[in-house]
Design an enzyme around this catalytic site. Structure first.
Site, PDB file in Angstrom:
ATOM      1  N   VAL A  29       0.689  -1.177   0.066  1.00 58.88           N
ATOM      2  CA  VAL A  29      -0.072  -0.192  -0.051  1.00 58.88           C
ATOM      3  C   VAL A  29       0.808   1.345   0.054  1.00 58.88           C
ATOM      4  O   VAL A  29       0.603   2.250  -0.206  1.00 58.88           O
ATOM      5  CB  VAL A  29      -1.057  -0.131   1.414  1.00 58.88           C
ATOM      6  CG1 VAL A  29      -1.842  -1.114   1.151  1.00 58.88           C
ATOM      7  CG2 VAL A  29      -0.219  -0.091   2.626  1.00 58.88           C
ATOM      8  N   ASP A  30       2.044   1.035   0.009  1.00 49.73           N
ATOM      9  CA  ASP A  30       3.015   2.418   0.027  1.00 49.73           C
ATOM     10  C   ASP A  30       3.308   2.558  -1.338  1.00 49.73           C
ATOM     11  O   ASP A  30       2.531   2.031  -2.361  1.00 49.73           O
ATOM     12  CB  ASP A  30       4.647   2.045   0.580  1.00 49.73           C
ATOM     13  CG  ASP A  30       5.241   0.887  -0.242  1.00 49.73           C
ATOM     14  OD1 ASP A  30       5.454   0.828  -1.464  1.00 49.73           O
ATOM     15  OD2 ASP A  30       5.757  -0.097   0.472  1.00 49.73           O
ATOM     16  N   HIS A  58      -4.110  -4.454  -3.167  1.00 51.72           N
ATOM     17  CA  HIS A  58      -4.720  -4.114  -1.610  1.00 51.72           C
ATOM     18  C   HIS A  58      -4.859  -2.719  -1.315  1.00 51.72           C
ATOM     19  O   HIS A  58      -4.897  -2.202  -0.257  1.00 51.72           O
ATOM     20  CB  HIS A  58      -3.700  -4.723  -0.798  1.00 51.72           C
ATOM     21  CG  HIS A  58      -3.622  -6.363  -0.581  1.00 51.72           C
ATOM     22  ND1 HIS A  58      -2.787  -7.234   0.068  1.00 51.72           N
ATOM     23  CD2 HIS A  58      -4.508  -7.141  -0.977  1.00 51.72           C
ATOM     24  CE1 HIS A  58      -3.132  -8.246  -0.020  1.00 51.72           C
ATOM     25  NE2 HIS A  58      -4.354  -8.408  -0.725  1.00 51.72           N
ATOM     26  N   CYS A 114     -15.306  13.706   6.634  1.00 47.97           N
ATOM     27  CA  CYS A 114     -15.672  14.064   5.273  1.00 47.97           C
ATOM     28  C   CYS A 114     -16.235  15.404   5.192  1.00 47.97           C
ATOM     29  O   CYS A 114     -17.076  15.582   6.134  1.00 47.97           O
ATOM     30  CB  CYS A 114     -16.413  12.689   5.241  1.00 47.97           C
ATOM     31  SG  CYS A 114     -17.460  12.941   3.412  1.00 47.97           S
ATOM     32  N   THR A 129       7.001 -11.793  -0.969  1.00 53.43           N
ATOM     33  CA  THR A 129       5.547 -12.115  -0.478  1.00 53.43           C
ATOM     34  C   THR A 129       5.587 -13.475  -0.003  1.00 53.43           C
ATOM     35  O   THR A 129       5.956 -14.503  -0.464  1.00 53.43           O
ATOM     36  CB  THR A 129       4.439 -11.756  -1.482  1.00 53.43           C
ATOM     37  OG1 THR A 129       3.227 -12.272  -0.968  1.00 53.43           O
ATOM     38  CG2 THR A 129       4.547 -12.624  -2.666  1.00 53.43           C
ATOM     39  N   ASN A 143      13.112 -14.273  -2.869  1.00 60.40           N
ATOM     40  CA  ASN A 143      12.609 -14.343  -1.522  1.00 60.40           C
ATOM     41  C   ASN A 143      13.759 -15.106  -0.531  1.00 60.40           C
ATOM     42  O   ASN A 143      14.158 -16.149  -0.900  1.00 60.40           O
ATOM     43  CB  ASN A 143      11.030 -14.877  -1.239  1.00 60.40           C
ATOM     44  CG  ASN A 143      10.717 -14.593   0.086  1.00 60.40           C
ATOM     45  OD1 ASN A 143      11.183 -14.520   1.091  1.00 60.40           O
ATOM     46  ND2 ASN A 143       9.458 -14.244  -0.037  1.00 60.40           N
ATOM     47  N   PRO A 144      14.244 -14.247   0.543  1.00 58.33           N
ATOM     48  CA  PRO A 144      15.350 -14.938   1.019  1.00 58.33           C
ATOM     49  C   PRO A 144      14.784 -16.367   1.935  1.00 58.33           C
ATOM     50  O   PRO A 144      15.654 -17.235   2.261  1.00 58.33           O
ATOM     51  CB  PRO A 144      15.675 -14.233   2.183  1.00 58.33           C
ATOM     52  CG  PRO A 144      14.936 -12.848   2.045  1.00 58.33           C
ATOM     53  CD  PRO A 144      13.872 -12.795   0.869  1.00 58.33           C
TER      54      PRO A 144
HETATM   55  P1  OAD Z   1       4.385 -10.696   4.451  1.00 60.63           P
HETATM   56  O1  OAD Z   1       4.739  -9.701   5.573  1.00 60.63           O
HETATM   57  O2  OAD Z   1       3.363 -11.696   4.888  1.00 60.63           O
HETATM   58  O3  OAD Z   1       5.745 -11.455   3.907  1.00 60.63           O
HETATM   59  C1  OAD Z   1       7.035 -10.698   3.585  1.00 60.63           C
HETATM   60  C2  OAD Z   1       7.808 -11.668   2.766  1.00 60.63           C
HETATM   61  O4  OAD Z   1       8.986 -10.811   2.285  1.00 60.63           O
HETATM   62  C3  OAD Z   1       8.304 -12.904   3.507  1.00 60.63           C
HETATM   63  O5  OAD Z   1       8.038 -13.947   2.612  1.00 60.63           O
HETATM   64  C4  OAD Z   1       9.654 -12.668   3.679  1.00 60.63           C
HETATM   65  O6  OAD Z   1      10.597 -13.817   3.697  1.00 60.63           O
HETATM   66  C5  OAD Z   1       9.995 -11.807   2.690  1.00 60.63           C
HETATM   67  N1  OAD Z   1      11.322 -10.738   2.544  1.00 60.63           N
HETATM   68  C6  OAD Z   1      11.554 -10.172   3.775  1.00 60.63           C
HETATM   69  N2  OAD Z   1      12.619  -9.498   3.653  1.00 60.63           N
HETATM   70  C7  OAD Z   1      12.901  -9.519   1.989  1.00 60.63           C
HETATM   71  C8  OAD Z   1      13.752  -8.963   1.325  1.00 60.63           C
HETATM   72  N3  OAD Z   1      14.527  -7.973   1.543  1.00 60.63           N
HETATM   73  N4  OAD Z   1      13.639  -9.184   0.062  1.00 60.63           N
HETATM   74  C9  OAD Z   1      12.644 -10.072  -0.492  1.00 60.63           C
HETATM   75  N5  OAD Z   1      11.749 -10.660   0.326  1.00 60.63           N
HETATM   76  C10 OAD Z   1      11.714 -10.286   1.529  1.00 60.63           C
HETATM   77  O7  OAD Z   1       3.992  -9.654   3.337  1.00 60.63           O
HETATM   78  P2  OAD Z   1       3.079  -9.919   2.165  1.00 60.63           P
HETATM   79  O8  OAD Z   1       3.154 -11.278   1.476  1.00 60.63           O
HETATM   80  O9  OAD Z   1       2.809  -8.623   1.263  1.00 60.63           O
HETATM   81  O10 OAD Z   1      -2.593  -7.347   3.184  1.00 60.63           O
HETATM   82  O11 OAD Z   1       1.568  -9.783   2.807  1.00 60.63           O
HETATM   83  C11 OAD Z   1       0.432  -9.862   1.927  1.00 60.63           C
HETATM   84  C12 OAD Z   1      -0.616  -9.106   2.624  1.00 60.63           C
HETATM   85  O12 OAD Z   1      -0.839  -9.491   3.880  1.00 60.63           O
HETATM   86  C13 OAD Z   1      -0.181  -7.545   2.658  1.00 60.63           C
HETATM   87  O13 OAD Z   1      -0.389  -7.034   1.622  1.00 60.63           O
HETATM   88  C14 OAD Z   1      -1.246  -7.305   3.752  1.00 60.63           C
HETATM   89  C15 OAD Z   1      -1.005  -8.495   4.660  1.00 60.63           C
HETATM   90  O14 OAD Z   1      -1.484  -8.479   5.805  1.00 60.63           O
HETATM   91  C16 OAD Z   1      -3.456  -6.479   3.554  1.00 60.63           C
HETATM   92  O15 OAD Z   1      -3.184  -5.350   4.130  1.00 60.63           O
HETATM   93  C17 OAD Z   1      -4.850  -6.825   3.294  1.00 60.63           C
END
Ligand code: OAD
Length: 264
Positions: A112-113, A128, A162, A203, A228-229
């Protein structure tokens, strides 16, 4: 500075071959994409005042109903973090890849950034929603209100109201249990299905339906590569996995591509 030879050496050969041959690329990004810009991921431990709270709990309609001011203060804190952050080398690399001639690269993000945009990339879909697109929680009209700057521990802040109906203004993000913006989800799913390569970056692949996007592509025979690490729910279905942080892997990949002839 990474030289072309160093970069080519770092990139797994199979991934470089897939990227070299792809005219249409879809990159699905998650919180890990912005981790190296200092934005904590959802599954990282929260920092400071908010460490006692579960983000999945705060990002919900139930939390908002219970306490608008707490949810607004949390988002104001996150918005301040994002405003102070800068895009990292991974964001910059994707923007550079998007500018490469002969390549049609769609960025589909769960974040969302606005760090992709600030790096100069065009984002096809924010599945999202967006932190900075505010709207009225009562009448749904867009609002031009803004978050206050939060630098210290502030646990409660009243949201703006609002200008039309006087309802509370909320962040334009998707909360757990809410529907995704349909046009963004469909655009993201189509871009993945029609791509020659889907790259899934940072992700956990745990939140649906966004997490289905790589599988939709895989079911069409589109190669899926994960950056992804750590191992994730996407790993098993990925054709290739690169265990590296986004801010290292993506610049290396794009630098290596710069030495390659663009696809026909
Ligand atoms: P998560 O916080 O679930 O996962 C972050 C992922 O990034 C993990 O798999 C980490 O291993 C990986 N990670 C960490 N550091 C990294 C790096 N330097 N380079 C690459 N990968 C790295 O985040 P999302 O999968 O984005 O939804 O979460 C999905 C959704 O869940 C978000 O959009 C949000 C959240 O709750 C809503 O707000 C609806």
């Amino acid at each position: 500075m990474t030289s072309l030879t160093d970069a080519t050496d770092q990139v797994p050969e199979a991934i470089l071959d897939l990227a070299r041959g792809a005219a249409r690329v879809c990159v699905l990004t998650g919180a890990g994409m912005s981790a190296e810009s200092g934005i904590p991921t959802f599954r990282d431990v929260q920092v400071g005042l908010w460490e006692r709270f579960d983000p999945a709990e705060l990002a919900s309609p139930q939390a908002w109903e219970r306490d608008h001011a707490q949810v607004w203060a949390w988002y104001a804190w996150r918005a301040s973090l994002v405003r102070r952050a800068a895009p990292n080398a991974g964001h910059e690399a994707l923007a550079a890849w998007q500018r490469r001639p002969g390549v049609d690269l769609a960025v589909v993000t769960q974040n969302v950034d606005d760090l992709h945009e600030r790096a100069g990339a065009e984002v096809l879909a924010h599945v999202h929603g967006s932190l900075f697109t505010l709207r009225c929680a009562r009448c749904d009209r867009p609002s031009d209100a803004a978050y206050p700057e939060v630098t210290g521990p502030v646990g409660h802040l009243d949201p703006p109201v609002c200008g039309v109906c006087g309802g509370p203004v909320r962040p334009g993000v998707v909360w757990f249990g809410e529907a995704l913006p349909e046009a963004d989800f469909l655009a993201g799913a189509d871009a993945a299905r029609e791509a020659d390569l889907v790259l899934v970056v940072g992700t956990s692949g745990l939140v649906h339906p966004a997490a289905t996007i790589p599988h939709l592509a895989g079911a069409r025979g589109v190669p899926v590569v994960e950056v992804n690490p750590r191992e994730t729910a996407v790993s098993e279905a990925a054709d290739e996995v690169w265990r590296a942080p986004a801010a290292e892997a993506l610049p290396a990949l794009v630098a290596a591509l710069a030495g390659a002839t663009p696809p026909p």
